[in-house]
Design a protein around this motif. Structure first.
Motif, mmCIF file in Angstrom:
data_model
loop_
_atom_site.group_PDB
_atom_site.id
_atom_site.type_symbol
_atom_site.label_atom_id
_atom_site.label_comp_id
_atom_site.label_asym_id
_atom_site.label_seq_id
_atom_site.Cartn_x
_atom_site.Cartn_y
_atom_site.Cartn_z
ATOM 1 N N GLY A 1 0.824 -1.216 0.000
ATOM 2 C CA GLY A 1 0.000 0.000 0.000
ATOM 3 C C GLY A 1 0.850 1.255 0.000
ATOM 4 N N THR A 2 2.132 1.100 -0.322
ATOM 5 C CA THR A 2 3.044 2.239 -0.229
ATOM 6 C C THR A 2 3.068 3.023 -1.540
ATOM 7 O OG1 THR A 2 5.176 2.851 0.709
ATOM 8 C CG2 THR A 2 5.217 1.207 -1.025
ATOM 9 N N SER A 3 3.383 4.325 -1.453
ATOM 10 C CA SER A 3 3.272 5.188 -2.626
ATOM 11 C C SER A 3 4.619 5.572 -3.217
ATOM 12 C CB SER A 3 2.518 6.468 -2.247
ATOM 13 O OG SER A 3 3.178 7.136 -1.192
ATOM 14 N N ASN A 4 5.682 5.434 -2.477
ATOM 15 C CA ASN A 4 6.996 5.872 -2.981
ATOM 16 C C ASN A 4 7.981 4.712 -2.859
ATOM 17 O OD1 ASN A 4 8.837 7.767 -4.045
ATOM 18 N ND2 ASN A 4 9.476 8.390 -1.997
ATOM 19 N N PRO B 1 -6.711 -5.629 -0.370
ATOM 20 C CA PRO B 1 -7.963 -5.737 0.409
ATOM 21 C C PRO B 1 -8.065 -7.048 1.203
ATOM 22 C CG PRO B 1 -8.424 -4.865 -1.772
ATOM 23 C CD PRO B 1 -6.986 -5.283 -1.780
ATOM 24 N N LYS B 2 -7.634 -8.152 0.611
ATOM 25 C CA LYS B 2 -7.651 -9.412 1.375
ATOM 26 C C LYS B 2 -6.707 -9.333 2.573
ATOM 27 C CE LYS B 2 -9.073 -12.700 -2.210
ATOM 28 N NZ LYS B 2 -8.627 -13.762 -3.151
ATOM 29 N N SER B 3 -5.550 -8.714 2.354
ATOM 30 C CA SER B 3 -4.589 -8.582 3.458
ATOM 31 C C SER B 3 -5.176 -7.779 4.605
ATOM 32 C CB SER B 3 -3.297 -7.927 2.963
ATOM 33 O OG SER B 3 -2.620 -8.789 2.076
ATOM 34 N N ILE B 4 -5.930 -6.735 4.266
ATOM 35 C CA ILE B 4 -6.564 -5.909 5.302
ATOM 36 C C ILE B 4 -7.455 -6.779 6.186
ATOM 37 C CG2 ILE B 4 -8.238 -4.041 5.669
ATOM 38 C CD1 ILE B 4 -5.477 -3.085 4.723
ATOM 39 N N GLY C 1 6.328 -3.183 8.262
ATOM 40 C CA GLY C 1 5.130 -2.865 7.558
ATOM 41 C C GLY C 1 4.916 -1.343 7.436
ATOM 42 N N GLU C 2 4.104 -1.004 6.434
ATOM 43 C CA GLU C 2 3.828 0.425 6.252
ATOM 44 C C GLU C 2 2.487 0.798 6.874
ATOM 45 O OE1 GLU C 2 1.340 0.582 4.124
ATOM 46 O OE2 GLU C 2 1.710 -0.679 2.362
ATOM 47 N N HIS D 1 -1.282 3.671 2.202
ATOM 48 C CA HIS D 1 -0.595 4.096 3.435
ATOM 49 C C HIS D 1 -0.758 5.580 3.742
ATOM 50 C CE1 HIS D 1 3.708 5.478 2.030
ATOM 51 N NE2 HIS D 1 2.798 5.831 1.152
ATOM 52 N N GLY D 2 -1.388 6.329 2.836
ATOM 53 C CA GLY D 2 -1.676 7.734 3.128
ATOM 54 C C GLY D 2 -3.119 8.001 3.518
#
Ligand code: MN
Ligand code: MN
Length: 316
Positions: free
Chosen positions: A46-49, A98-101, A123-124, A164-165
């Protein structure tokens, strides 16, 4: 003989040897019988950078080898009165966010069902939303002490509601947070608009920017936070990028002008006496952490969270 689990000492096995559990504590298959558990969530999809936080839990465990049982500053003796172990990692589905969530929420529901307080090695920051879902289902809406360079209240990222944001936007919408008991510390940097932090203020969150923290002790702030929280259940979410990149370069979304390591310790130690029901340390990215110091700082902050849990005794 100790009644409670003890970290494996450096005079029993060299610190570079033995199993790499958090603080060299025993590994356990579940939270049954534990007062507190260290849990890894090796998620970075879920990370953006810059990625790499999937490797965070292992690196935090490895660097935690130098942590000894007693807190020399606060005299906290967490292993005198709490049963603590490392229960390993949440088996996330690294191909499906979504499954991980949902996997994470179910895992924490099980942990909380044993009356065990979770302390999470990320984890992020995406992982804090599913953890808070489980925490709020058990404890009701919680107060939040959130340390971060970023507010993490985006409505979406690249069109996605979970990333993650966005965790604290979703948490607030879902009623997981106790109204006027949210404090965000260390926010800074550049924004998509000049009003980026105003959504938080409109929700009644207390925003303490990094600039408000510069050159000053955060002990007085934490006295106010203790007053604000009262006896409400409180969760601590510590994004390592709240600290300055000179302290914590090993992370994905670096911002200059952050908190010092001493200020990070002051924040967690300042939570003593609160009804802490869980905490996480997120966003350590080992590929950007050649010295290992970012992971060591993360491990140290998790130890300090353990030291402020309810029921921890202090030596005279
Ligand atoms: Mn964050
Ligand atoms: Mn951040």
């Amino acid at each position: 003989m100790h009644h409670y689990n003890q970290p494996l000492g450096g005079n029993e096995m060299p610190r570079f040897g033995g199993p790499a559990t958090m603080m060299r504590l025993p590994a356990r298959p579940s939270a049954e019988g534990l007062d507190a558990a260290f849990i890894g969530v090796p998620l970075d999809i879920g990370t953006s950078n810059r990625p790499g936080t999937r490797l965070g839990p292992r690196q935090i465990r490895d660097e935690s080898r130098m942590l000894r049982p007693y807190n020399m500053a606060t005299r906290a003796a967490p292993f005198d009165s709490l049963q603590v172990a490392d229960i390993g990692d949440v088996p996330i589905n690294t191909f499906h966010l979504p499954k991980s969530i949902d996997i994470i929420t179910a895992f924490y529901a099980e942990v909380l069902g044993h009356g065990c307080t979770p302390l999470t090695l990320g984890g992020e920051h995406t992982i804090t939303l599913p953890i808070l879902r489980a925490i709020a289902a058990t404890h009701g809406p919680v107060g939040l002490i959130h340390i971060d360079a970023h507010a993490d209240v985006n409505d979406q990222m690249f069109g996605e509601p979970i990333a993650h944001g966005t965790p604290f936007r979703r948490a607030q919408e879902e009623g997981l947070l106790a109204g006027n008991k949210v404090v965000q510390i260390g926010l800074r940097g550049t924004g998509y608009s000049a009003e980026d932090f105003d959504w938080c203020r409109q929700q009644g969150f207390r925003v303490v920017t990094a600039e408000q923290c510069w050159y000053t002790s955060l002990a007085p702030l934490m006295a106010e936070v203790r007053e604000q929280m009262g006896d409400t259940p409180v969760y601590i979410s510590f994004d390592i990028d709240g600290l300055d990149p000179s302290v914590a370069p090993g992370t994905g979304t670096v911002e200059m002008g952050g908190l010092t390591s001493a200020q990070g310790l002051e924040i967690v130690r300042g939570a003593t006496g609160l009804n802490i029901v869980g905490g996480d340390l997120v966003e350590v990215s080992p590929p950007y952490d050649p010295s290992g110091n970012t992971a060591l700082m993360g491990a140290t902050l998790l130890y300090e969270m353990l030291c402020v849990l309810p029921g921890v005794q202090h030596r005279d």
